[in-house]
Design an enzyme around this catalytic site. Structure first.
Site, mmCIF file in Angstrom:
data_model
loop_
_atom_site.group_PDB
_atom_site.id
_atom_site.type_symbol
_atom_site.label_atom_id
_atom_site.label_comp_id
_atom_site.label_asym_id
_atom_site.label_seq_id
_atom_site.Cartn_x
_atom_site.Cartn_y
_atom_site.Cartn_z
ATOM 1 N N GLU A 341 0.821 -1.210 0.000
ATOM 2 C CA GLU A 341 0.000 0.000 0.000
ATOM 3 C C GLU A 341 0.856 1.262 0.000
ATOM 4 O OE1 GLU A 341 -2.896 -0.348 -0.798
ATOM 5 O OE2 GLU A 341 -3.190 -2.443 -0.306
ATOM 6 N N HIS A 428 -4.871 -5.568 -11.337
ATOM 7 C CA HIS A 428 -4.329 -6.553 -10.399
ATOM 8 C C HIS A 428 -3.957 -7.856 -11.105
ATOM 9 C CE1 HIS A 428 -6.695 -3.795 -7.881
ATOM 10 N NE2 HIS A 428 -5.761 -4.025 -6.973
#
Length: 526
Positions: A341, A428
């Protein structure tokens, strides 16, 4: 170009280069691969970046900005164009890489970013541009009705630059993640040109990393989870809320959590520990102080929403946010998730890769690559380094990881190899190509066992790839990201960027450059 222009160009860019004293990077010519180890006895394959003090970086950017007008003129930009300096890096040989955003008639140019590469004496070695198109539009007056919240921009990511309107629609995605959808509309025809999501998803007793040391701050008779050694990083408890910061996590005796998901402090311990290990990795590996390189910390928020099964980075708040999982007791705060992140923030502060198409896959892969590197660097015996993404959080409910770097398709959706349709996948899944490249570059193809995990990485053409070690591989990727990738870089561009980075670090005849080329060929990027 006339001799006069050549002289002026050299003078302008030499002035920028002369003032830069930050971000020195060097390579170790006699280093050897680490073969998957990263403990105290591992050979360091690359000497880290030199000290990148926040004050030095600020001074370098300020100096470069003072010369931006001259630089724009020397690069042959139009009279309505201006350059805004985003970052400056200086290599060991004196080469200066200056990253710019562009404006046109005062409007931001989306997809107009560029990087100049200037030798120590001021000679321009090259320019890397997100677009080769000349930035110009017939008029900056929109023909369609402009919403009050719309921002007028020049859209240069789709070929010929056009006047456009950017609106941001806030909401919630299907899984409960906040949504900040950017919609780009042609200001003359009303045609939608692009839409993309700005939210990027995706002594304490921790849940995933065992007992860990935390840097905390005394406050009155108690303590708060503020890390004064790492830019003042703070960890907040959202109390199942979905906005704001919630409450700063505090404790009476400086012993945090109990190692179980049933204790509210435990998620905060993992989040704070992950943030610290990411900060430490950036500093030791790259000489980078903080995500943006300015010495300032982001902050973390835990206990987001109810049974929220995700974690996300939001650049608008410069913060990481973690859900508690489906049972509200399995927070998504493992080391590699935290590193993933925060690395979205690093990408935003460097290449700022667009979060769609192939560049979006590279954006996600960068977070996987750096999150994995953070996990190895942490050298935690409870959560050992591996090339599995999110293996500790059991997001699938069956003990399997979220993603596999050695053979990405094992997750059921990710691409092992490049083809012309990769850019149409969810970011992703399109990230699989770069993740696979990084694994091959680090460890090579074929069967092997690393830290107790078995891998067997294939190649698209059946070729054998010999790895150079993870330490070298991550230095090449970071240098490519920071100095050669732009917002629109695709897989072909990523190959070019990493080849340049490997050449800078190890030389044009190096085994490392050959390995980069072999690893890209192994994932069908040729």
């Amino acid at each position: 170009m006339t001799p006069h222009m050549n002289t002026r160009r050299a003078a302008a860019l030499a002035a920028v280069a002369a003032m830069v004293v930050v971000g020195v990077q060097t390579g170790a010519a006699n280093a050897s691969p680490d073969n998957g180890t990263d403990g105290p006895s591992a050979t360091r394959s690359v000497v880290p970046f030199g000290a990148n003090k926040a004050s030095q970086r600020t001074a370098a950017i300020k100096s470069a900005q003072s010369e931006a007008s001259s630089a724009a003129e020397s690069l042959g930009l139009g009279g309505k164009e201006k350059l805004i300096v985003r970052d400056v890096i200086k290599d060991a040989d004196g080469t200066v890489h200056t990253r710019y955003e562009r404006t046109y008639a005062g409007l931001p140019v989306l997809g107009g970013d560029l990087i100049t590469h200037t030798a120590a004496g001021g000679k321009l070695k090259g320019v890397t541009k997100a677009t080769e198109a000349r930035i110009a539009v017939p008029s900056t007056t929109a023909k369609i009705k402009t919403a009050a919240a719309a921002r007028k921009v020049i859209w240069a990511s789709g070929g010929k630059p056009v006047l456009a309107l950017e609106t941001v629609k806030k909401g919630v995605q299907k899984d409960g993640t906040p949504s900040r959808m950017h919609i780009i509309t042609d200001a003359n025809t009303g045609k939608e040109l692009r839409r993309f999501e700005a939210i990027e998803t995706g002594v304490g007793h921790s849940q995933y990393s065992g007992d860990v040391d935390l840097t905390t701050t005394q406050s009155g008779s108690g303590f708060e989870l503020t890390d004064g050694e790492r830019g003042g990083h703070k960890t907040y408890d959202l109390n199942q809320g979905e906005s704001g910061t919630g409450d700063l996590v505090t404790d009476d005796d400086d012993t945090w959590g109990d190692g179980t998901g049933g204790d509210r402090q435990t998620a905060a311990v993992d989040a704070a520990y992950g943030a610290a290990k990411t900060w430490d990795f950036y500093k030791s590996a790259f000489g980078r102080e903080g995500i943006a390189g300015d010495g300032k910390a982001a902050y973390s928020r835990v206990h987001y929403g109810d049974a929220y099964v995700n974690a996300f980075w939001d650049d608008s708040c410069f913060c990481m946010t973690y859900g508690d999982g489906a049972d509200n007791k399995s927070a998504l705060t493992a080391i590699d998730v935290a590193g993933h992140e925060m690395s979205h923030g690093l990408t935003a502060s460097t290449a700022n890769l667009d979060y769609f198409g192939e560049s979006g896959g590279l954006n996600e892969a960068t977070s996987d690559i750096l999150g994995t590197s953070v996990e190895f660097s942490a050298d935690n015996s409870t959560d050992v380094g591996d090339y599995l993404i999110g293996e500790k959080i059991d997001i699938n409910g069956d003990g399997t990881p979220l993603r596999y770097m050695d053979e990405p398709s094992k997750d059921g959706g990710s691409a092992d190899y490049w083809d012309s349709s990769v850019g149409d996948l969810d970011v992703h899944y399109s990230s699989g190509v770069a993740n696979h490249f990084f694994y091959l570059l680090s460890e090579g193809s074929g069967a092997k066992t690393i830290n107790g995990v078995d891998y067997d990485s294939p190649t698209s053409d059946g070729s054998t790839v010999t790895g150079i070690g993870r330490d070298k591989a991550v230095q090449i990727w970071y240098k490519a990201l920071a100095e050669y990738m732009t917002s629109s870089t695709d897989y072909a561009g990523a190959r070019e960027a990493t080849e340049k980075a490997a050449t800078d670090l190890y030389g044009a005849d190096s085994e490392e450059l050959s390995a980069v080329q072999a690893a890209w060929s192994g994932v069908n990027v040729k």
